[in-house]
Design an enzyme around this catalytic site. Sequence first.
Site, short mmCIF file in Angstrom:
data_model
loop_
_atom_site.label_atom_id
_atom_site.label_comp_id
_atom_site.label_asym_id
_atom_site.label_seq_id
_atom_site.Cartn_x
_atom_site.Cartn_y
_atom_site.Cartn_z
CE1 TYR A 178 0.18 -10.87 3.79
CE2 TYR A 178 -1.49 -9.66 2.57
CZ TYR A 178 -0.16 -9.86 2.91
OH TYR A 178 0.81 -9.06 2.38
CD GLN A 188 5.45 -5.96 4.66
OE1 GLN A 188 6.40 -5.32 5.11
NE2 GLN A 188 4.28 -5.37 4.40
CG ASN A 236 -1.90 -1.18 1.19
OD1 ASN A 236 -2.08 -1.81 0.16
ND2 ASN A 236 -2.53 -1.45 2.32
CD GLU A 276 1.29 -7.54 -0.58
OE1 GLU A 276 0.59 -7.64 0.45
OE2 GLU A 276 1.43 -6.48 -1.22
CD GLU A 321 -3.31 -5.63 -1.55
OE1 GLU A 321 -3.80 -4.79 -0.77
OE2 GLU A 321 -2.90 -6.75 -1.18
O1 AHR Z 1 1.68 -6.65 3.58
C1 AHR Z 1 0.84 -5.73 4.19
C2 AHR Z 1 -0.15 -5.09 3.22
O2 AHR Z 1 -1.05 -6.08 2.80
C3 AHR Z 1 0.41 -4.55 1.94
O3 AHR Z 1 0.86 -3.24 2.06
C4 AHR Z 1 -0.77 -4.59 1.02
O4 AHR Z 1 -0.40 -4.72 -0.33
C5 AHR Z 1 -1.60 -5.73 1.54
O5 AHR Z 1 -2.92 -5.38 1.69
#
Ligand code: AHR
Length: 495
Positions: free
Chosen positions: A242, A347, A70, A290, A171
């Site tokens: 996620y 990350q 983001n 991600e 995103e």
């Molecule tokens: O990794 C954290 C955040 O998760 C990133 O900035 C974004 O791309 C996603 O929503």
Amino acid sequence: MARLVVDPAFVVGGLDRRLFGSFVEHMGRCVYTGIYEPGHPTADADGFRQDVLALVRELGVTAIRYPGGNFVSNYDWEDGVGPKDERPRRLDLAWRAIEPNQFGTDEFVAWSRKAGVQPIWAVNLGTRGIREAVDLLEYCNLPAGTSLGDRRVANGSPEPHDIRIWCLGNEMDGPWQIGHKTAEEYARLAEETANAMRRVDPGLELVACGSSNAGMPTFGDWERTVLERTYDLVDHISLHAYYEPRDGDQASFLAAAEEMDRMISAVIATADHVKALKRSDKELTLSFDEWNVWYQQNFPGELGLPIREVGPLIEDTYTVDDAVVVGSLLITLLRHADRVKIACLAQLVNVIGPIRTEPGGHAWRQTIFYPFALTARYAGPTVLRTAITGGPELDTAAFGRIPALWSTATYDENTGETAIFVVNRSETDKIDLEIPVTGHVARHLALYDEDRSAVNTADDPDRVQPRTVDATEVVDGVCRATLPPASWHLIQLSS
Ligand code: AHR
């Protein structure tokens, strides 16, 4: 008793090592006091923490996406180059922290070289657009002789950075994104940005933004709209996801690989639909740039944060179960190695990272470090299909009836070694596994614990570690292993 069959004849595809990528965002302490901390006892002349660099190398990371996330959607790359004492402090709108800009383009490329990873760059298509993208590309990749190439040289990098992979935004389907767009708006911008970037260098690898997660209301339609405009111009479409336990349903969480698997299949189907519409011979590939376990339920959201200096943000401490899930997600990525060519564990450090640090202090491995590092280390160049028969099944609220075992394998025809990666997703039952083989067991490493909520901390950094399983052996052409409940395994077989 379950039986796993693997044969070098049953090939999924070649393994692209960029599947073992990660992600560094200017978010929380990923950069500052994560990879970069001038004054730290281990910092080198560039301010890069050597203790973290050593762990990054041990993790086996091959490529890193940067600078967001983001963050990138309101980032002016020009703020992060040139003399450090002249760089502005700026309010980052994504995470509402004050960005000191002491680490930017040139520092990241220098850090990537030291870490031995390939940089992947995301451009700002939120508050900026085509001009900024090609300027940054010129700054990074052109030799001296243009104003921006000369600027990089003046800033201390005589040779081009030669960044090959570029993400067209981040995103952009998400309402939380600064500069959020409709699919059609983004598709046009991505199309024209890709066109312009290819004028600078036709050989770049470009990644179009897919959906932020499979639960987005526009999932599927977004990919179709974007690819109808960009199919011929980009190489990959991105996926983000996620995973976390929802409503205390640990059984479904342990099976999160099903969700990732279904998302990948849906995006492949959508890409192939556009391929058919276009009568194209080109096969688009996927960048899962991600992915991780993230306890988003504990994050108040960026609007709940005060404007502040950069500090800790989403520093999730990972359990044994989280590591088993991360291992199973890696298995899923490998199972799709024919189409998934890039993947980034999000990350790298502190911010939902496999590596944690204390400012001025130690760095250590979280539980999720181990399945990643061991998969990256032992996965061979060819991914093989595995077939499991006779194993138990599980009823999950989220995915219905699923097999308890989740597996993949790789083969190295030079060494004759086969690496089998397998997870037992049952919370209650051990599973006895038989694998017909011709060779012997080179190693069996496993991650599990009586206490599935065990974690590694600054005070007890080695509480959770992989175990060597000595009991696994080949007798009469059959390898026999016992897989405890909620466990991850690497079984390497030599011919
Ligand atoms: O990794 C954290 C955040 O998760 C990133 O900035 C974004 O791309 C996603 O929503």
